[in-house]
Write an enzyme that holds these catalytic residues in place. Sequence first.
Site, PDB file in Angstrom:
ATOM      1  N   ALA A  66       0.870  -1.174   0.000  1.00  0.00           N
ATOM      2  CA  ALA A  66       0.000   0.000   0.000  1.00  0.00           C
ATOM      3  C   ALA A  66       0.908   1.225   0.000  1.00  0.00           C
ATOM      4  CB  ALA A  66      -0.890  -0.026   1.230  1.00  0.00           C
ATOM      5  N   GLU A 114      -0.544  -9.308  -0.467  1.00  0.00           N
ATOM      6  CA  GLU A 114      -1.964  -9.630  -0.231  1.00  0.00           C
ATOM      7  C   GLU A 114      -2.740  -9.691  -1.545  1.00  0.00           C
ATOM      8  OE1 GLU A 114      -2.248  -6.486   2.780  1.00  0.00           O
ATOM      9  OE2 GLU A 114      -3.039  -8.027   4.112  1.00  0.00           O
TER      10      GLU A 114
END
Length: 260
Positions: A66, A114
Amino acid sequence: MEFKNLLIETADGVATLTVNRPQALNALNSEVLTELASAFYQLEYDPAVRVVVLTGAGEKAFVAGADIKEMAAMSSFEGHQFALKGQHCMMAMEKMKTPVIAAVNGFALGGGLELALGCDFIYASEKAKLGFPEVTLGIIPGFGGTQNLARLIGKNRANELIFTGRMIAADKAQAWGIVNEVFAPEELLVKAKETAAAIAGVGPLGVTYAKNAIANGLNMGKEDGFRYEASLFGVLFGTADQKEGMGAFVEKRKAVFTGK
Ligand code: DAK
């Protein structure tokens, strides 16, 4: 639909979806997450697409996580919105009927790992490095990483990777069962597309229902999973694809599937 941070190229039933922010090692900011969720929706309902290959632009990274620079300045409300958006995006990918293969061409860290774990399986380049550095930032994986990794490779190895924040190389990730196969960097996309083409050539409803049976069955007890599998098996006997697949076998010809 036009995307600022994604590239989509479709040929012979295979869409290659590239996260294209190489200047930030393809880090996932809010805009990328919004675009990814839209792209997954668009690809799922595109009749020309039977399989998606997901990769990152440039030589260095699949997705380096992220976007830390964006997250660092977030208020708690913005953090909550960001979490909801990320989870929505991961769910959209996991639930889509189209299979998604991750082609991990470099760093797959934090939210990037992820994203790869949310795919149906992972191929990696020899140069790939995988890890969950979240603890080094004072947080934990938040887009399903603790859950998906532990289910995939077991508690102890997931604990080691997540508690240390260390990166592992592609060969170790393969030995641990995170990555299905490792290829030379220049071979990775070729091999991912070859496998995608093989999947695109078989009965699409069979593939979709198999994905559904495996993914949902993993959240059930074994007997419920068997019952669920039987019900999906039965549904397929009402489809043109089942008639065509079995008819073609009996008539010794190649099946032409329509996904109906
Ligand atoms: N975010 C933003 N920018 C990034 C980035 C990232 N994750 N990773 C790299 N970049 C940027 C760098 O800042 C640099 O930009 P400039 O300084 O040139 O402007 C550019 O990409 C090139 O990176 P480096 O210069 O650092 O390249 P190196 O080869 O030296 O190092 C590296 C590569 C991958 C080892 C290094 O960049 C690195 O450590 N990056 C951070 C990796 C990381 O910690 N990733 C995990 C992020 S945390 C949530 C759910 C999930 C998450 C968060 C919230 N909620 C539910 C709310 C997920 C969290 C994460 O993923």
